[in-house]
Design an enzyme around this catalytic site. Sequence first.
Site, mmCIF file in Angstrom:
data_model
loop_
_atom_site.group_PDB
_atom_site.id
_atom_site.type_symbol
_atom_site.label_atom_id
_atom_site.label_comp_id
_atom_site.label_asym_id
_atom_site.label_seq_id
_atom_site.Cartn_x
_atom_site.Cartn_y
_atom_site.Cartn_z
ATOM 1 N N ASP A 178 47.176 41.520 17.521
ATOM 2 C CA ASP A 178 48.494 41.125 17.004
ATOM 3 C C ASP A 178 49.637 41.583 17.900
ATOM 4 O O ASP A 178 50.725 41.890 17.427
ATOM 5 C CB ASP A 178 48.713 41.662 15.572
ATOM 6 C CG ASP A 178 47.624 41.205 14.646
ATOM 7 O OD1 ASP A 178 47.249 40.026 14.719
ATOM 8 O OD2 ASP A 178 47.122 42.033 13.857
ATOM 9 N N GLN A 238 42.185 39.359 19.528
ATOM 10 C CA GLN A 238 42.152 40.770 19.122
ATOM 11 C C GLN A 238 42.714 41.643 20.257
ATOM 12 O O GLN A 238 43.453 41.143 21.079
ATOM 13 C CB GLN A 238 40.741 41.203 18.722
ATOM 14 C CG GLN A 238 40.286 40.648 17.374
ATOM 15 C CD GLN A 238 39.705 39.252 17.460
ATOM 16 O OE1 GLN A 238 39.003 38.907 18.391
ATOM 17 N NE2 GLN A 238 39.995 38.423 16.485
ATOM 18 N N LYS A 242 50.155 37.817 21.368
ATOM 19 C CA LYS A 242 49.483 37.057 22.438
ATOM 20 C C LYS A 242 49.714 35.561 22.292
ATOM 21 O O LYS A 242 49.932 34.874 23.279
ATOM 22 C CB LYS A 242 47.963 37.324 22.406
ATOM 23 C CG LYS A 242 47.585 38.733 22.781
ATOM 24 C CD LYS A 242 46.083 38.906 22.769
ATOM 25 C CE LYS A 242 45.465 38.746 21.397
ATOM 26 N NZ LYS A 242 45.879 39.766 20.409
ATOM 27 N N GLY A 286 44.318 35.291 14.431
ATOM 28 C CA GLY A 286 45.389 34.429 13.948
ATOM 29 C C GLY A 286 46.516 34.467 14.951
ATOM 30 O O GLY A 286 47.102 35.513 15.181
ATOM 31 N N HIS A 287 46.767 33.350 15.595
ATOM 32 C CA HIS A 287 47.870 33.273 16.551
ATOM 33 C C HIS A 287 48.981 32.430 15.939
ATOM 34 O O HIS A 287 48.756 31.287 15.566
ATOM 35 C CB HIS A 287 47.400 32.638 17.863
ATOM 36 C CG HIS A 287 46.567 33.552 18.700
ATOM 37 N ND1 HIS A 287 45.797 33.112 19.745
ATOM 38 C CD2 HIS A 287 46.403 34.892 18.664
ATOM 39 C CE1 HIS A 287 45.185 34.141 20.302
ATOM 40 N NE2 HIS A 287 45.529 35.237 19.662
HETATM 41 P P1 IMP Z 1 36.320 41.572 11.983
HETATM 42 O O1 IMP Z 1 36.678 41.099 13.347
HETATM 43 O O2 IMP Z 1 36.697 40.600 10.907
HETATM 44 O O3 IMP Z 1 34.897 42.018 11.889
HETATM 45 O O4 IMP Z 1 37.205 42.871 11.667
HETATM 46 C C1 IMP Z 1 37.010 44.097 12.362
HETATM 47 C C2 IMP Z 1 38.319 44.801 12.615
HETATM 48 O O5 IMP Z 1 39.090 44.048 13.547
HETATM 49 C C3 IMP Z 1 39.213 44.939 11.379
HETATM 50 O O6 IMP Z 1 39.955 46.139 11.503
HETATM 51 C C4 IMP Z 1 40.150 43.771 11.496
HETATM 52 O O7 IMP Z 1 41.357 43.977 10.811
HETATM 53 C C5 IMP Z 1 40.348 43.722 12.982
HETATM 54 N N1 IMP Z 1 40.724 42.396 13.477
HETATM 55 C C6 IMP Z 1 39.920 41.320 13.627
HETATM 56 N N2 IMP Z 1 40.622 40.277 14.094
HETATM 57 C C7 IMP Z 1 41.871 40.695 14.274
HETATM 58 C C8 IMP Z 1 43.060 40.075 14.790
HETATM 59 O O8 IMP Z 1 43.095 38.914 15.190
HETATM 60 N N3 IMP Z 1 44.174 40.861 14.816
HETATM 61 C C9 IMP Z 1 44.161 42.140 14.418
HETATM 62 N N4 IMP Z 1 43.092 42.766 13.951
HETATM 63 C C10 IMP Z 1 41.945 42.044 13.876
HETATM 64 MG MG MG Z 2 46.864 37.979 15.125
#
Ligand code: IMP
Ligand code: MG
Length: 423
Positions: free
Chosen positions: A13, A224, A16, A40-41
């Site tokens: 977040d 991420q 990007k 999520g972009h």
């Molecule tokens: P997962 O990717 O859903 O398995 O989540 C694992 C960890 O990564 C959690 O702390 C999520 O909140 C974090 N996470 C996954 N995708 C994003 C993203 O796009 N932005 C921020 N945090 C993310």
């Molecule tokens: Mg995001």
Amino acid sequence: MANTILVGAQWGDEGKGKIIDVLTEQAEIVVRTAGGNNAGHTVYVGPTKYVLHLIPSGILRPGKVCVIGNGVVIDPVGVVKELDGLEKLGVPVSPANLQISETAHVVFPWHRELDGQREVRKGKQKIGTTKRGIGPTYGDKAARVGLRMIDLINARRFPERLRERLEENNEVLKALGAQALDYDSLLAEYTAAADRLRPFVRNTVLFLHEATRRCANVLFEGAQGTFLDIDHGTYPYVTSSSTTAGGACTGSGVPPNRMDRVVGVLKAYTTRVGEGPLPTENAEISDLLHGMGREFGATTGRARRCGWFDSVATRHAAMVNGIDELAVTNVDGLDSLRTIKVCTAYRLDGALIQYVPADSEALARCEPVYQEFPGWETPTEKITRWEDLPVNCRHYLLTLAQLTGARLTIVSVGPAREQTMFL
Ligand code: IMP
Ligand code: MG
């Protein structure tokens, strides 16, 4: 533009999506190389807000080719929804501007169910995942039992493979006390998605190889952030993919010696969504940002945890990614502050350290050592030239870059394309 890898230098977040959108102007091809629809972009074009999860935001610019690379995990039903959403907003999507790797792995409902079940069982130790099934899908990939896009679109093979996988996973689900899934409805749902996606699926490795031979300008967009990387993040509070620069190579099939530069995106402060250590977390800045209506997740709507800028962390990110250039976003979020803190070291069990400990429990014990900077106390959102930023703001940003150890080249003071400055 040269072949550019863009990575998040913090916990995701970082903004990007917007920087990718801005850099895409100079790119011919945009490739997503890791993660799934956990990302999520958010991108604003004029008054329209687009939230993209799997499809690269390059799709919003006519004439660009977007590629979902082999390192990504794909929820086919989710992608179809995203395609429909884009078309509803008047964005044309066809195989001419979107390609999906045939070797990307497929997310199934049992992955999501397992993701949720494991979180419940972890109780207080939960990761705080997005519950999109990301971990179990990458788990199956590593265990060599996953299904790939090439299996999904094979109408002859898919029903049988689906049955095999479902049988095993239903046993697991039942053992965990969860509901078994129904084969027929799953087959119908996934077959419909396969029919829709088939024209987009191809050998993207060959396509990208040809493209980089022609010296095209390819942008490899990260998802991420560095500290969510499966190897380099705050394990186990990470996602399950390679979110750092090396992931751009393995996730696309383009070798390291074809890459020209790495751009790291960071916020002027720090945020994290989900559980896990965040040394500079701070209630004052959290309240300030949430009070401004900022820092709520694009995928799950969760309030992000906020803290001061952590240069120990960003220096680590510069190291593992080989970051050459920095894009700092959300500068306007700090406009009202009288004093701004930056973490320059950690105190761990009495000792002063300058690195990020690999043990998440040790990182959680780290107390940040801060340096204070005078704020600029001036709105920056309408400023369009670096020279016009308040002197305290420029000083702050140059210090962040210096502490991180890379060159500051882009500054963003708001979500719109116009709110971007190049140094
Ligand atoms: P997962 O990717 O859903 O398995 O989540 C694992 C960890 O990564 C959690 O702390 C999520 O909140 C974090 N996470 C996954 N995708 C994003 C993203 O796009 N932005 C921020 N945090 C993310
Ligand atoms: Mg995001």
